[in-house]
Design a protein around this motif. Sequence first.
Motif, PDB file in Angstrom:
ATOM      1  N   TRP A 193      -2.596   1.033  11.840  1.00 12.90           N
ATOM      2  CA  TRP A 193      -2.102   0.059  10.656  1.00 12.90           C
ATOM      3  C   TRP A 193      -3.444  -0.710  10.310  1.00 12.90           C
ATOM      4  O   TRP A 193      -3.736  -0.922   9.332  1.00 12.90           O
ATOM      5  CB  TRP A 193      -0.833  -0.210  10.635  1.00 12.90           C
ATOM      6  N   VAL A 211      -4.975   3.377   3.230  1.00 11.25           N
ATOM      7  CA  VAL A 211      -3.976   2.230   2.575  1.00 11.25           C
ATOM      8  C   VAL A 211      -4.406   0.969   2.751  1.00 11.25           C
ATOM      9  O   VAL A 211      -4.036   0.323   3.783  1.00 11.25           O
ATOM     10  CB  VAL A 211      -2.673   2.609   3.299  1.00 11.25           C
ATOM     11  N   GLN A 237       3.161   3.074   3.533  1.00 16.12           N
ATOM     12  CA  GLN A 237       2.195   2.350   4.380  1.00 16.12           C
ATOM     13  C   GLN A 237       1.885   3.805   5.144  1.00 16.12           C
ATOM     14  O   GLN A 237       1.592   4.959   4.807  1.00 16.12           O
ATOM     15  CB  GLN A 237       2.989   1.484   5.121  1.00 16.12           C
ATOM     16  N   SER A 266       6.860   2.646  10.406  1.00 22.17           N
ATOM     17  CA  SER A 266       7.476   1.225  10.736  1.00 22.17           C
ATOM     18  C   SER A 266       8.888   1.858  10.745  1.00 22.17           C
ATOM     19  O   SER A 266       9.633   2.524  10.014  1.00 22.17           O
ATOM     20  CB  SER A 266       7.327   0.406   9.427  1.00 22.17           C
ATOM     21  N   TYR A 288       3.634  -4.101   8.159  1.00 26.02           N
ATOM     22  CA  TYR A 288       4.037  -4.705   6.888  1.00 26.02           C
ATOM     23  C   TYR A 288       2.535  -5.416   6.303  1.00 26.02           C
ATOM     24  O   TYR A 288       1.739  -5.411   6.927  1.00 26.02           O
ATOM     25  CB  TYR A 288       4.637  -6.190   7.183  1.00 26.02           C
ATOM     26  N   HIS A 289       2.714  -5.943   5.079  1.00 29.09           N
ATOM     27  CA  HIS A 289       1.510  -6.402   4.303  1.00 29.09           C
ATOM     28  C   HIS A 289       2.037  -7.191   3.448  1.00 29.09           C
ATOM     29  O   HIS A 289       3.144  -7.368   2.829  1.00 29.09           O
ATOM     30  CB  HIS A 289       1.057  -4.990   3.684  1.00 29.09           C
ATOM     31  N   LEU A 325      -2.986  -6.260  -0.212  1.00 31.15           N
ATOM     32  CA  LEU A 325      -3.160  -5.293   0.555  1.00 31.15           C
ATOM     33  C   LEU A 325      -4.698  -4.605   0.468  1.00 31.15           C
ATOM     34  O   LEU A 325      -5.059  -4.260   1.440  1.00 31.15           O
ATOM     35  CB  LEU A 325      -2.133  -4.045   0.287  1.00 31.15           C
ATOM     36  N   LYS A 337      -2.650  -7.267   6.366  1.00 34.02           N
ATOM     37  CA  LYS A 337      -1.681  -6.617   6.954  1.00 34.02           C
ATOM     38  C   LYS A 337      -0.925  -7.277   8.286  1.00 34.02           C
ATOM     39  O   LYS A 337      -2.055  -7.992   8.923  1.00 34.02           O
ATOM     40  CB  LYS A 337      -2.219  -5.275   7.369  1.00 34.02           C
TER      41      LYS A 337
END
Length: 151
Positions: free
Chosen positions: A27, A33, A101, A105, A134-135, A140, A145
Amino acid sequence: MAGCTGDGGDGGQDTVPGNDFPAVDDWLTETDVGGADDTYEGTLVDLRDQDTVTIGVGTEGNGDDFAFGPSAVLVSAGTEVVWDWTGDGGRHNVEAEPDDQLGESDYEFSSGEPTQSADTEYRRTLDEAGVVLYHCEPHLSVGMKGGIAIE
């Protein structure tokens, strides 16, 4: 493994390798993303056995005050995480939205509409082992992030 000591960007705190938690590592380095988080150095700060952990919102990184500090942490189940706004870098929020995302998560939540107020805090107790990705919605694209592994 836990107990490895790092000194780059983590204040000399104990760290664990990011590849121990591939969803968090992916991530924070992902660019399909949003942007990659330039404050992430491939490790999670080991904050297990703390009742409360505070993460700054709007800390230095990603070209301005567009980072979470620290962006990657390891906590124990039952830890209360407090996201604390610095008031810097414009309006921020905290969004854990698995479908938007990487789908990895284990938690889904939102701090609400973006705000800049330094008096803002968002609290969440992470009761179950897993991962939180999370972001910040407005930032973003520049890599604002964060990731939390919960054991």
